[in-house]
Design an enzyme around this catalytic site. Sequence first.
Site, PDB file in Angstrom:
ATOM      1  N   CYS A 333     -42.863  -6.016 -19.200  1.00 21.58           N
ATOM      2  CA  CYS A 333     -42.595  -4.874 -20.074  1.00 21.58           C
ATOM      3  C   CYS A 333     -43.212  -5.104 -21.462  1.00 21.58           C
ATOM      4  O   CYS A 333     -44.422  -5.141 -21.610  1.00 21.58           O
ATOM      5  CB  CYS A 333     -41.101  -4.596 -20.124  1.00 21.58           C
ATOM      6  N   HIS A 430     -39.116  -4.504 -14.241  1.00 19.78           N
ATOM      7  CA  HIS A 430     -38.028  -5.468 -14.376  1.00 19.78           C
ATOM      8  C   HIS A 430     -37.433  -5.731 -12.993  1.00 19.78           C
ATOM      9  O   HIS A 430     -37.421  -4.855 -12.127  1.00 19.78           O
ATOM     10  CB  HIS A 430     -36.928  -4.922 -15.277  1.00 19.78           C
TER      11      HIS A 430
END
Length: 483
Positions: A333, A430
């Site tokens: 991310c 994630h």
Amino acid sequence: MARAIMFQGTGSDVGKSVLVAGLCRVARNRGLKVRPFKPQNMSNNAAVSDDGGEIGRAQWLQALACGVPSSVHMNPVLLKPQTDMGSQLIVQGQVRGEARGRYYQELKPQLMAAVMESFAKVGDGADLVLVEGAGSPAEINLRAGDIANMGFATHADVPVVLVGDIDRGGVIASLVGTHTILPQEDRAMVRGFLINKFRGDISLFDDGLAAITRFTGWRSFGVVPWLKAVSRLPAEDSVVLERAVRGDKKALIVAVPMLPRIANFDDLDPLKAEPAVEVVMVPPGSSLPADAGLVVLPGTKSTIADLLALRENGWDRELVAHVKRGGHVLGICGGFQMLGRRISDPAGIEGNVRDIEGLGLLDIETMMEPEKVVRNVEAVSLLHDEPLEGYEIHIGRTSGPDMARPFARIGDHDDGAVSPDGRIMGTYLHGVFSADRFRHHFLRALGVEGGQMNYRESVEEALDELAEGLEASLDIDGLFALA
């Protein structure tokens, strides 16, 4: 309205989140339809709920303990700190802007309506709702307009049990002190207390329990010992990471810089559970271990600010040295965004820095954009052709030549980037290491034979062990009778 009990702490990090998760599993094992609820949470460790919004990871775990889908209504107000003075405000799963200090205090009474609406939805069809407070009700300077602790408890007429952490010391003073400073209306909501994280012979604290009851008039619901199962469950607060110490050397050292606004650090939990892997959290002021085979740049709530912090610590130079030694790097991310040549933020979404040079380890660039991506995804790893399940929570659009070698395929589009030599990787996903087959292939590519652990099963087993420990140490019948 469903029956409910609220657990508040004498301070932050006393173990409320895990305690509520364990009690959710206890109630489920007893055949009750139980649901978790937390009116307000402050955490950058967020999850994407099953109905598509953002909630605290703790409430996601508690829903798992209940055996029910997670919902935005289980955590209607989520604050995600992004600067020293302000947080992103999430209401019922959706971004509502930025909340700053005094302005947020003025806003809280308006949020009570959303909190009560969500509480009603969570309780619909449930036998029992277990509510978790935030911080401590002893912060009486924040009592006006409170929605997180006693403000909610009095408004919803929910009985309160106070949780004290004996491991940090001073638990008698913290409980008696809380009793002393609470206003009478709030004190009347408290039905008793319990002690968490006791090490050793619990009978040695019998006099302590008696003293607390003598000073407060509150009954004791028991003493929870230090339970090993807790260490196998995802932690909500980064303060837990700060306590990590290196153990015996393992086959693979994974180094993780502790960025100031680190987010979704439970991405690392499946790696920590691998017998041959040691995850080393590197605090500010410390160097990345030279023997690390992999460096993970984790998610962050403020990519640009944490990139500056990374440079201030000299970790950028150490990353280059790590790569020259043949090491691998994975950015997740915000960490993925840092790996590129440049990050642009012309609208000032993250702050005053509108353009910054990245680490230059991937040939990509990121443009920050207002639209936030929040979704659960099913994907395929293009590194190992293995299925992945994960979630995305990010702003920004990334492009560049290295995107031609994507990390994963999500439906009809690609995700992430991989360097030409395959040693630098980045992804917006994630939770990738929760996929057992992918994790085993990933570790094997780094020269480590991963164990045959089923990570999701290990979390379920830890919840069951936690529930057994709570059944053995607490007056569960007395607790549930409060509702």
